[in-house]
Scaffold this motif. Sequence first.
Motif, mmCIF file in Angstrom:
data_model
loop_
_atom_site.group_PDB
_atom_site.id
_atom_site.type_symbol
_atom_site.label_atom_id
_atom_site.label_comp_id
_atom_site.label_asym_id
_atom_site.label_seq_id
_atom_site.Cartn_x
_atom_site.Cartn_y
_atom_site.Cartn_z
ATOM 1 N N ARG A 75 0.840 -1.215 0.000
ATOM 2 C CA ARG A 75 0.000 0.000 0.000
ATOM 3 C C ARG A 75 0.870 1.258 0.000
ATOM 4 O O ARG A 75 0.548 2.243 -0.675
ATOM 5 N N VAL A 76 1.962 1.237 0.737
ATOM 6 C CA VAL A 76 2.887 2.382 0.714
ATOM 7 C C VAL A 76 3.420 2.557 -0.707
ATOM 8 O O VAL A 76 3.406 3.659 -1.260
ATOM 9 N N ARG A 77 3.892 1.477 -1.312
ATOM 10 C CA ARG A 77 4.433 1.558 -2.675
ATOM 11 C C ARG A 77 3.397 2.109 -3.643
ATOM 12 O O ARG A 77 3.722 2.937 -4.498
ATOM 13 N N ASP A 78 2.156 1.659 -3.531
ATOM 14 C CA ASP A 78 1.107 2.122 -4.431
ATOM 15 C C ASP A 78 0.968 3.642 -4.413
ATOM 16 O O ASP A 78 0.673 4.252 -5.439
ATOM 17 N N ASP A 79 1.195 4.254 -3.262
ATOM 18 C CA ASP A 79 1.064 5.707 -3.150
ATOM 19 C C ASP A 79 2.227 6.468 -3.777
ATOM 20 O O ASP A 79 2.163 7.696 -3.895
ATOM 21 N N TYR A 80 3.277 5.763 -4.187
ATOM 22 C CA TYR A 80 4.455 6.417 -4.766
ATOM 23 C C TYR A 80 4.713 5.962 -6.201
ATOM 24 O O TYR A 80 5.798 6.163 -6.730
ATOM 25 N N ARG A 81 3.717 5.405 -6.841
ATOM 26 C CA ARG A 81 3.891 4.890 -8.210
ATOM 27 C C ARG A 81 4.300 5.972 -9.203
ATOM 28 O O ARG A 81 4.949 5.678 -10.190
ATOM 29 N N ASP A 82 3.927 7.214 -8.959
ATOM 30 C CA ASP A 82 4.236 8.293 -9.895
ATOM 31 C C ASP A 82 5.674 8.775 -9.775
ATOM 32 O O ASP A 82 6.136 9.534 -10.619
ATOM 33 N N ALA A 83 6.391 8.362 -8.765
ATOM 34 C CA ALA A 83 7.780 8.774 -8.569
ATOM 35 C C ALA A 83 8.690 7.816 -9.337
ATOM 36 O O ALA A 83 9.389 6.985 -8.758
ATOM 37 N N ALA A 84 8.713 7.943 -10.662
ATOM 38 C CA ALA A 84 9.415 6.991 -11.526
ATOM 39 C C ALA A 84 10.905 6.892 -11.210
ATOM 40 O O ALA A 84 11.506 5.835 -11.371
ATOM 41 N N SER A 85 11.530 7.979 -10.767
ATOM 42 C CA SER A 85 12.967 7.936 -10.472
ATOM 43 C C SER A 85 13.255 7.314 -9.115
ATOM 44 O O SER A 85 14.410 7.170 -8.731
ATOM 45 N N SER A 86 12.203 6.941 -8.395
ATOM 46 C CA SER A 86 12.367 6.356 -7.065
ATOM 47 C C SER A 86 11.588 5.054 -6.933
ATOM 48 O O SER A 86 10.560 4.981 -6.263
ATOM 49 N N PRO A 87 12.093 3.984 -7.551
ATOM 50 C CA PRO A 87 11.385 2.712 -7.410
ATOM 51 C C PRO A 87 11.374 2.243 -5.956
ATOM 52 O O PRO A 87 12.353 2.411 -5.228
ATOM 53 N N VAL A 88 10.247 1.686 -5.538
ATOM 54 C CA VAL A 88 10.089 1.166 -4.173
ATOM 55 C C VAL A 88 10.064 -0.360 -4.276
ATOM 56 O O VAL A 88 9.129 -0.938 -4.813
ATOM 57 N N VAL A 89 11.108 -0.982 -3.744
ATOM 58 C CA VAL A 89 11.250 -2.436 -3.775
ATOM 59 C C VAL A 89 10.860 -2.980 -2.403
ATOM 60 O O VAL A 89 11.270 -2.438 -1.371
ATOM 61 N N ILE A 90 10.073 -4.039 -2.399
ATOM 62 C CA ILE A 90 9.638 -4.664 -1.139
ATOM 63 C C ILE A 90 10.439 -5.935 -0.907
ATOM 64 O O ILE A 90 10.462 -6.831 -1.744
ATOM 65 N N SER A 91 11.076 -5.979 0.250
ATOM 66 C CA SER A 91 11.856 -7.141 0.650
ATOM 67 C C SER A 91 11.183 -7.847 1.823
ATOM 68 O O SER A 91 10.891 -7.224 2.834
ATOM 69 N N GLY A 92 10.947 -9.134 1.685
ATOM 70 C CA GLY A 92 10.462 -9.933 2.798
ATOM 71 C C GLY A 92 11.661 -10.337 3.636
ATOM 72 O O GLY A 92 12.599 -10.935 3.131
ATOM 73 N N CYS A 93 11.654 -9.983 4.889
ATOM 74 C CA CYS A 93 12.820 -10.182 5.754
ATOM 75 C C CYS A 93 12.721 -11.491 6.538
ATOM 76 O O CYS A 93 11.742 -11.732 7.221
ATOM 77 N N LEU A 94 13.761 -12.296 6.438
ATOM 78 C CA LEU A 94 13.880 -13.538 7.189
ATOM 79 C C LEU A 94 14.931 -13.340 8.265
ATOM 80 O O LEU A 94 16.043 -12.917 7.975
ATOM 81 N N GLY A 95 14.591 -13.646 9.482
ATOM 82 C CA GLY A 95 15.542 -13.501 10.574
ATOM 83 C C GLY A 95 16.195 -14.807 10.953
ATOM 84 O O GLY A 95 15.820 -15.874 10.461
ATOM 85 N N PRO A 96 17.148 -14.757 11.844
ATOM 86 C CA PRO A 96 17.811 -15.978 12.296
ATOM 87 C C PRO A 96 16.886 -16.823 13.165
ATOM 88 O O PRO A 96 15.943 -16.310 13.759
#
Length: 171
Positions: free
Chosen positions: A112-133
Amino acid sequence: MCQGVEDVYRTTLPQLSGQVFLTDSGLETDLIFNGGFELPEFAAFVLVDDGRGTAALDAYFRRHVDIAVQHGCGVILEAPTWRASRDWGSRIGYPPAELRRVNNAAVGLLSRVRDDYRDAASSPVVISGCLGPRADVYHPAERMLEEEAEDYHKEQIEVLAATDADLWCTR
């Protein structure tokens, strides 16, 4: 590709292009010391079940995206799923079905955060799923063999693979 998953960057990660990327910066520490949250076992994923917590997570990630947009660079947002795995979840009362749900909800928040920044083409928002130890990284009781690690993390990876996460990695 999992049905219903939006492949924004999963097949072509923009951070591999040589562009500068910002990452978020110490989520749990920020939530504890600046937000006043108590995180059981340092688990930020519990905040996806709390209105105030979800608002704090949302604000934290948007601050980072805003900085990236301001400087014309990309940003990698790491889902608050570092402790959302079998052993850590069971320590604080989250059975497997609830862990699946919170992993999904955590990535959904970032989507949802990324969706709000779709127009910022020079700033791609990549989502990383974090795995911990599996154990306390600062006091590991014993190291897992490669096969054990694969088996342990497989559950969470399968859940994250069915979300909008572009990648998943360990921290």
